[in-house]
Scaffold this motif. Structure first.
Motif, PDB file in Angstrom:
ATOM      1  N   ARG A 230      -0.623  -3.771   7.189  1.00  0.00           N
ATOM      2  CA  ARG A 230      -0.375  -2.978   8.072  1.00  0.00           C
ATOM      3  C   ARG A 230      -0.244  -3.829   9.649  1.00  0.00           C
ATOM      4  NH1 ARG A 230      -0.707   2.373   6.565  1.00  0.00           N
ATOM      5  NH2 ARG A 230      -0.599   3.081   9.016  1.00  0.00           N
TER       6      ARG A 230
ATOM      7  N   ASN B 201       5.018   3.136   7.286  1.00  0.00           N
ATOM      8  CA  ASN B 201       5.383   3.957   5.934  1.00  0.00           C
ATOM      9  C   ASN B 201       6.917   3.819   5.676  1.00  0.00           C
ATOM     10  OD1 ASN B 201       2.786   5.543   5.481  1.00  0.00           O
ATOM     11  ND2 ASN B 201       2.817   5.390   7.895  1.00  0.00           N
ATOM     12  N   ARG B 202       7.415   2.559   6.038  1.00  0.00           N
ATOM     13  CA  ARG B 202       8.758   2.215   5.828  1.00  0.00           C
ATOM     14  C   ARG B 202       9.305   2.539   4.151  1.00  0.00           C
ATOM     15  NH1 ARG B 202       6.293  -1.883   6.683  1.00  0.00           N
ATOM     16  NH2 ARG B 202       6.587  -4.070   5.587  1.00  0.00           N
ATOM     17  N   ASN B 203       8.392   2.344   3.326  1.00  0.00           N
ATOM     18  CA  ASN B 203       8.710   2.265   1.966  1.00  0.00           C
ATOM     19  C   ASN B 203       8.223   3.612   1.170  1.00  0.00           C
ATOM     20  OD1 ASN B 203       9.529  -0.422   1.894  1.00  0.00           O
ATOM     21  ND2 ASN B 203       7.597  -1.164   1.866  1.00  0.00           N
ATOM     22  N   GLU B 204       7.785   4.730   2.196  1.00  0.00           N
ATOM     23  CA  GLU B 204       7.412   5.961   1.769  1.00  0.00           C
ATOM     24  C   GLU B 204       8.253   6.888   2.413  1.00  0.00           C
ATOM     25  OE1 GLU B 204       4.922   6.086  -0.009  1.00  0.00           O
ATOM     26  OE2 GLU B 204       4.181   4.034   0.114  1.00  0.00           O
ATOM     27  N   ASP B 205       8.371   8.159   1.741  1.00  0.00           N
ATOM     28  CA  ASP B 205       9.204   9.322   2.344  1.00  0.00           C
ATOM     29  C   ASP B 205       8.561   9.873   3.546  1.00  0.00           C
ATOM     30  OD1 ASP B 205      10.219  11.917   2.994  1.00  0.00           O
ATOM     31  OD2 ASP B 205      10.746  11.921   0.634  1.00  0.00           O
TER      32      ASP B 205
ATOM     33  N   GLU C 101       7.541  13.689   3.525  1.00  0.00           N
ATOM     34  CA  GLU C 101       6.617  13.871   2.749  1.00  0.00           C
ATOM     35  C   GLU C 101       5.090  13.128   3.241  1.00  0.00           C
ATOM     36  OE1 GLU C 101       6.519  15.998   0.299  1.00  0.00           O
ATOM     37  OE2 GLU C 101       8.638  16.277   0.253  1.00  0.00           O
ATOM     38  N   THR C 102       5.223  12.188   3.770  1.00  0.00           N
ATOM     39  CA  THR C 102       4.002  11.769   4.443  1.00  0.00           C
ATOM     40  C   THR C 102       3.521  12.539   5.458  1.00  0.00           C
ATOM     41  OG1 THR C 102       4.694   9.332   3.808  1.00  0.00           O
ATOM     42  CG2 THR C 102       3.165   9.613   5.546  1.00  0.00           C
TER      43      THR C 102
ATOM     44  N   GLU D 233       1.964  15.787   4.465  1.00  0.00           N
ATOM     45  CA  GLU D 233       0.534  15.661   3.757  1.00  0.00           C
ATOM     46  C   GLU D 233      -0.436  15.424   4.855  1.00  0.00           C
ATOM     47  OE1 GLU D 233      -2.220  15.815   0.859  1.00  0.00           O
ATOM     48  OE2 GLU D 233      -0.071  16.006   0.558  1.00  0.00           O
TER      49      GLU D 233
END
Length: 225
Positions: free
Chosen positions: A106, A204-208, A211-212, A215
């Motif tokens: 990170r 968090n570029r590789n996450e949705d 949705e992140t 949560e």
């Protein structure tokens, strides 16, 4: 009105999730207001709450060794000063400088209110004496890079830095420049929140992102109070 993501909301959960999705897509407040049919004033209020929660989340993930930050740094995002962060044309305005460092996978950022442009140039020239006398040398050494938002310039403080870290920082800086430039000048009262949003989006570029955020806000709901 029941809304598990926003306490005391006068907005339905469905409508709030619509705003959150549009925010995740990185639309402006004006665009979100036009699409959602919610007033821009209300949208801006919610976006500020979301960004504050993102900032708290990013702070919680910072390594413990950065916990010695000064009270001035911790108060940056609570400032009520409305002076715009100007480009080099406004040289009388103290530039906003922030440091970047990597911990595991990170990137983390920290605004440095007591670091000036001349101090950065001293580091680049390896002139440590200026820094030592102003008690900022140790703090600056923790960062691989520093950025000057007044000139939109990124400085590398590690000549022998790993290529992977350099590429990571360059990618983050590209995202940050692009995102902050579209605001055409930021108030100092919001710079910290936008910077932490960039940090959050990059890490968090590789996450949705949507949705992140869902949560995150499910675990730590926003409050209008």
């Amino acid at each position: 009105m029941k809304n598990k993501y926003l306490k005391g909301a006068h907005l339905s959960e469905r409508k709030f999730k619509e705003i959150l999705r549009l925010f995740a897509e990185d639309l402006t407040a004006t665009q979100i207001a036009n699409i959602s049919g919610v007033s821009r004033v209300t949208v801006n209020s919610y976006l500020k709450k979301i960004r504050q929660q993102i900032a708290r989340h990013c702070e919680a993930l910072q390594p413990l060794e950065s916990g010695h930050r000064s009270q001035a740094v911790r108060n940056v995002h609570h400032s009520t000063e409305e002076t715009a962060v100007k480009t080099d044309a406004g040289r009388n305005i103290r530039p906003v400088v922030f440091g970047i460092y990597r911990s595991f996978d990170r990137l983390h950022t920290e605004i440095l209110p007591d670091v000036s442009r001349s101090m950065i140039h001293s580091v680049i020239r390896s002139n440590r004496s200026v820094l030592e006398t102003q008690n900022v040398a140790e703090r600056i050494r923790r960062f691989s890079n520093v950025a000057d938002l007044g000139q939109y310039r990124l400085y590398n403080l590690e000549n022998d830095g790993a290529i992977a870290v350099a590429d990571d920082v360059d990618a983050f800086w590209g995202l940050t420049k692009h995102r902050l430039a579209k605001f055409k000048g930021l108030n100092r009262s919001t710079v910290y929140l936008h910077l932490k949003e960039c940090e959050f989006r990059y890490n968090n570029r590789n996450e949705d992102i949507y949705e992140t955020l869902l949560e995150l806000l499910k675990e730590q709901p926003l409050s209008l109070s």
